[in-house]
Write a protein that holds these residues in place. Structure first.
Motif, PDB file in Angstrom:
ATOM      1  N   ALA A  89       0.867  -1.252  -0.235  1.00  0.00           N
ATOM      2  CA  ALA A  89       0.071  -0.026   0.034  1.00  0.00           C
ATOM      3  C   ALA A  89       0.955   1.313   0.139  1.00  0.00           C
ATOM      4  O   ALA A  89       0.709   2.290  -0.643  1.00  0.00           O
ATOM      5  CB  ALA A  89      -0.625   0.033   1.380  1.00  0.00           C
ATOM      6  N   MET A  90       1.919   1.260   0.732  1.00  0.00           N
ATOM      7  CA  MET A  90       2.941   2.474   0.520  1.00  0.00           C
ATOM      8  C   MET A  90       3.514   2.585  -0.633  1.00  0.00           C
ATOM      9  O   MET A  90       3.900   3.691  -1.054  1.00  0.00           O
ATOM     10  CB  MET A  90       3.851   2.214   1.863  1.00  0.00           C
ATOM     11  CG  MET A  90       3.516   2.144   3.291  1.00  0.00           C
ATOM     12  SD  MET A  90       5.036   1.854   4.215  1.00  0.00           S
ATOM     13  CE  MET A  90       4.079   1.748   5.763  1.00  0.00           C
ATOM     14  N   ALA A 102       2.081   1.871  -3.352  1.00  0.00           N
ATOM     15  CA  ALA A 102       1.081   2.552  -4.204  1.00  0.00           C
ATOM     16  C   ALA A 102       0.708   4.013  -3.978  1.00  0.00           C
ATOM     17  O   ALA A 102       0.704   4.781  -4.911  1.00  0.00           O
ATOM     18  CB  ALA A 102      -0.112   1.738  -3.996  1.00  0.00           C
ATOM     19  N   ARG A 103       1.235   4.330  -2.854  1.00  0.00           N
ATOM     20  CA  ARG A 103       0.909   5.627  -2.387  1.00  0.00           C
ATOM     21  C   ARG A 103       1.792   6.465  -2.811  1.00  0.00           C
ATOM     22  O   ARG A 103       1.988   7.875  -3.167  1.00  0.00           O
ATOM     23  CB  ARG A 103       1.146   5.824  -0.606  1.00  0.00           C
ATOM     24  CG  ARG A 103       0.435   7.171  -0.182  1.00  0.00           C
ATOM     25  CD  ARG A 103       0.447   6.944   1.382  1.00  0.00           C
ATOM     26  NE  ARG A 103       0.051   5.575   1.753  1.00  0.00           N
ATOM     27  CZ  ARG A 103       0.397   5.385   3.098  1.00  0.00           C
ATOM     28  NH1 ARG A 103       1.198   5.935   3.796  1.00  0.00           N
ATOM     29  NH2 ARG A 103      -0.027   4.324   3.473  1.00  0.00           N
ATOM     30  N   ALA A 104       3.236   6.008  -2.765  1.00  0.00           N
ATOM     31  CA  ALA A 104       4.393   6.742  -3.317  1.00  0.00           C
ATOM     32  C   ALA A 104       4.467   6.882  -4.833  1.00  0.00           C
ATOM     33  O   ALA A 104       4.601   7.975  -5.218  1.00  0.00           O
ATOM     34  CB  ALA A 104       5.712   5.823  -2.872  1.00  0.00           C
ATOM     35  N   LEU A 159       4.934  11.299   3.497  1.00  0.00           N
ATOM     36  CA  LEU A 159       4.186  10.481   2.704  1.00  0.00           C
ATOM     37  C   LEU A 159       4.015   9.026   3.223  1.00  0.00           C
ATOM     38  O   LEU A 159       2.972   8.256   3.375  1.00  0.00           O
ATOM     39  CB  LEU A 159       4.524  10.307   1.125  1.00  0.00           C
ATOM     40  CG  LEU A 159       3.297   9.830   0.295  1.00  0.00           C
ATOM     41  CD1 LEU A 159       2.013  10.588   0.092  1.00  0.00           C
ATOM     42  CD2 LEU A 159       4.051   9.667  -1.019  1.00  0.00           C
ATOM     43  N   LEU A 160       5.028   8.699   3.750  1.00  0.00           N
ATOM     44  CA  LEU A 160       5.337   7.228   4.479  1.00  0.00           C
ATOM     45  C   LEU A 160       5.856   7.287   5.798  1.00  0.00           C
ATOM     46  O   LEU A 160       7.004   6.779   6.202  1.00  0.00           O
ATOM     47  CB  LEU A 160       6.482   6.517   3.577  1.00  0.00           C
ATOM     48  CG  LEU A 160       5.961   6.371   1.930  1.00  0.00           C
ATOM     49  CD1 LEU A 160       6.867   5.357   1.364  1.00  0.00           C
ATOM     50  CD2 LEU A 160       4.658   5.922   1.829  1.00  0.00           C
ATOM     51  N   ALA A 207       1.621   7.103  -6.578  1.00  0.00           N
ATOM     52  CA  ALA A 207       0.692   8.006  -6.660  1.00  0.00           C
ATOM     53  C   ALA A 207       0.971   9.506  -6.854  1.00  0.00           C
ATOM     54  O   ALA A 207       0.567  10.362  -7.517  1.00  0.00           O
ATOM     55  CB  ALA A 207      -0.538   7.956  -6.095  1.00  0.00           C
ATOM     56  N   ALA A 208       2.116   9.705  -5.929  1.00  0.00           N
ATOM     57  CA  ALA A 208       2.795  10.900  -5.681  1.00  0.00           C
ATOM     58  C   ALA A 208       4.015  11.261  -6.674  1.00  0.00           C
ATOM     59  O   ALA A 208       4.641  12.252  -6.439  1.00  0.00           O
ATOM     60  CB  ALA A 208       3.178  11.253  -4.277  1.00  0.00           C
TER      61      ALA A 208
END
Length: 423
Positions: free
Chosen positions: A99-100, A102-104, A145-146, A106-107
């Motif tokens: 999930a992290m 994917a979050r990174a 972000l993380l 997206a940024a």
């Protein structure tokens, strides 16, 4: 009195006195005894300089060395927020889940690769910094972000003594000789085929073009396990040599050192020498801590940037045995760097070592003191075992010749090891 305290120290180790700190590093229990390229060249002229002048020269040399490295390889290397060199456009992270990632992404932080070091229990994730963003700014953004991950740049580490690459030189190969004890470990440049180490060195590369023979790696290897023309502190022992430089402009990175530690831990290495210096790094700290939990003892040089330089890592990590260098009169080298602690001293001036397939030279630097301590330690600590750490360190402390102020001090640690080695 020394023997009474040494006995108490042994009991501390045997009763579980290995204390993890918050970052998970293994602490050696306190010993309560009474009171060319990226390489900094030898600096014998500093002995005649006033301390402040010598420190200014060393500070200038350190800054010039970093500036020159960045200037030579602008496509591969850039500075972090503190001005230290790191791999350009790359961030490393541990403690990252899917999930992290994917979050990174997206940024705008593209995933470069993900690697599992099973022997250390570490997952290393590398992200590409978005175009047009500085490394320093990107690190802050990804860390925000993380927040549950450990995010850092991929710092680059310098060898702490003279000796560059040997293009085209033959690499030493192993024949499996060297007795039944666990092999020693070395994280450095590649090792050339010098007769003093022939048949006992197995090598693996952790950077582009590695393994490639180097003067520095060859010298340190010969001081560890050399036999014959160059006599090491643990002559005839097997050696696993991890080349983290190769011909890579961004060689010597934290991620390369972490992977090298993973290889050595998987091979059950008990004692590893790292004569490299650089800044504190979250990935490197985690890898060192994980190797220590496997029973690996790491011996590291304090570097040659002088006592006014920032603390050297990995020597400054808790539980790492930090080694300084002394001259023939047992005086600390004026260029010897500093760590948050110093544990031992060893010869670091005019040390006789192999530097190529057919060459032997006299070398200067704390790089060449560290393997002398590591070799002696390996004689007392032949296999990785948490329970055996205390007795092995106790014997090494009792072997040391006190220097400087009586008892352990900040300059020489517990004193001189292997005083006649490398001569």
């Amino acid at each position: 009195m020394r023997y009474v305290i040494a006995a108490l120290l042994t009991l501390c180790f045997l009763s579980g006195g290995v204390i993890p700190r918050a970052a998970g590093q293994v602490a050696l229990p306190p010993v309560g005894l009474p009171d060319r390229g990226r390489i900094l060249p030898g600096l014998p002229d500093l002995a005649a300089e006033p301390l402040t002048v010598a420190e200014d020269k060393l500070r200038t040399l350190r800054l010039d060395r970093i500036a020159a490295l960045v200037r030579r390889h602008p496509d591969a290397i850039e500075r972090d927020a503190r001005g230290d060199p790191a791999v350009r456009g790359v961030l490393v992270a541990i403690g990252v889940d899917t999930a992290m990632v994917a979050r990174a992404r997206a940024a705008g932080f593209a995933l470069i690769d993900r690697e599992r070091l099973d022997s250390l229990g570490l997952d290393i994730v590398r992200f590409r910094v978005p175009d047009g963003r500085s490394l320093a700014r990107a690190q802050k953004q990804l860390a925000r972000l993380l927040p549950d991950a450990e995010v850092d740049v991929d710092h680059i580490y310098f060898a702490s003594g003279p000796g560059g690459a040997l293009p085209g030189a033959a690499l030493v190969a192993t024949t499996g000789a060297g007795g039944g004890a666990a092999p020693l470990g070395l994280i450095d440049g590649g090792v050339a085929a010098h007769p003093s180490v022939a048949g006992r060195v197995e090598q693996r590369g952790f950077a582009r073009g590695a393994p490639t023979a180097s003067e520095h790696g060859t010298a340190v290897a010969s001081l560890l396990v050399g036999a014959g023309a160059v006599q090491g502190a643990a002559p005839g022992r097997r050696l696993l040599a991890a080349d983290v430089y190769g011909n890579d402009p961004a060689g010597g990175s934290a991620s390369a050192i972490a992977r090298a530690l993973g290889w050595l831990a998987a091979r059950r290495v008990a004692v590893t020498t790292i004569s490299l210096v650089g800044p504190d790094n979250k990935l490197l700290a985690a890898a060192v801590a994980a190797a220590q939990r496997k029973g690996m003892l790491i011996v590291a040089a304090v570097g040659n940037d002088g006592p006014a330089a920032p603390p050297a890592y990995p020597a400054s990590y808790r539980g790492v045995l930090a080694v300084t260098g002394v001259d023939a009169r047992a005086r600390v080298l004026p260029e010897a760097g500093r760590a948050l602690h110093v544990d031992f001293a060893a010869p670091g001036d005019a040390v006789r070592a192999a530097t190529g397939p057919a060459s032997i030279e006299r070398l200067r630097g704390t790089s060449f003191a560290a393997p002398l301590v590591a070799g002696r330690l390996a004689l007392h600590y032949p296999a990785a075992s948490i329970a055996a750490i205390g007795p092995a360190i106790t014997v090494l402390v009792m072997e040391a010749r006190d220097l400087g102020r009586k008892g352990r001090d900040k300059i020489y640690g517990h004193g001189l090891i292997c005083g006649d080695c490398g001569r």
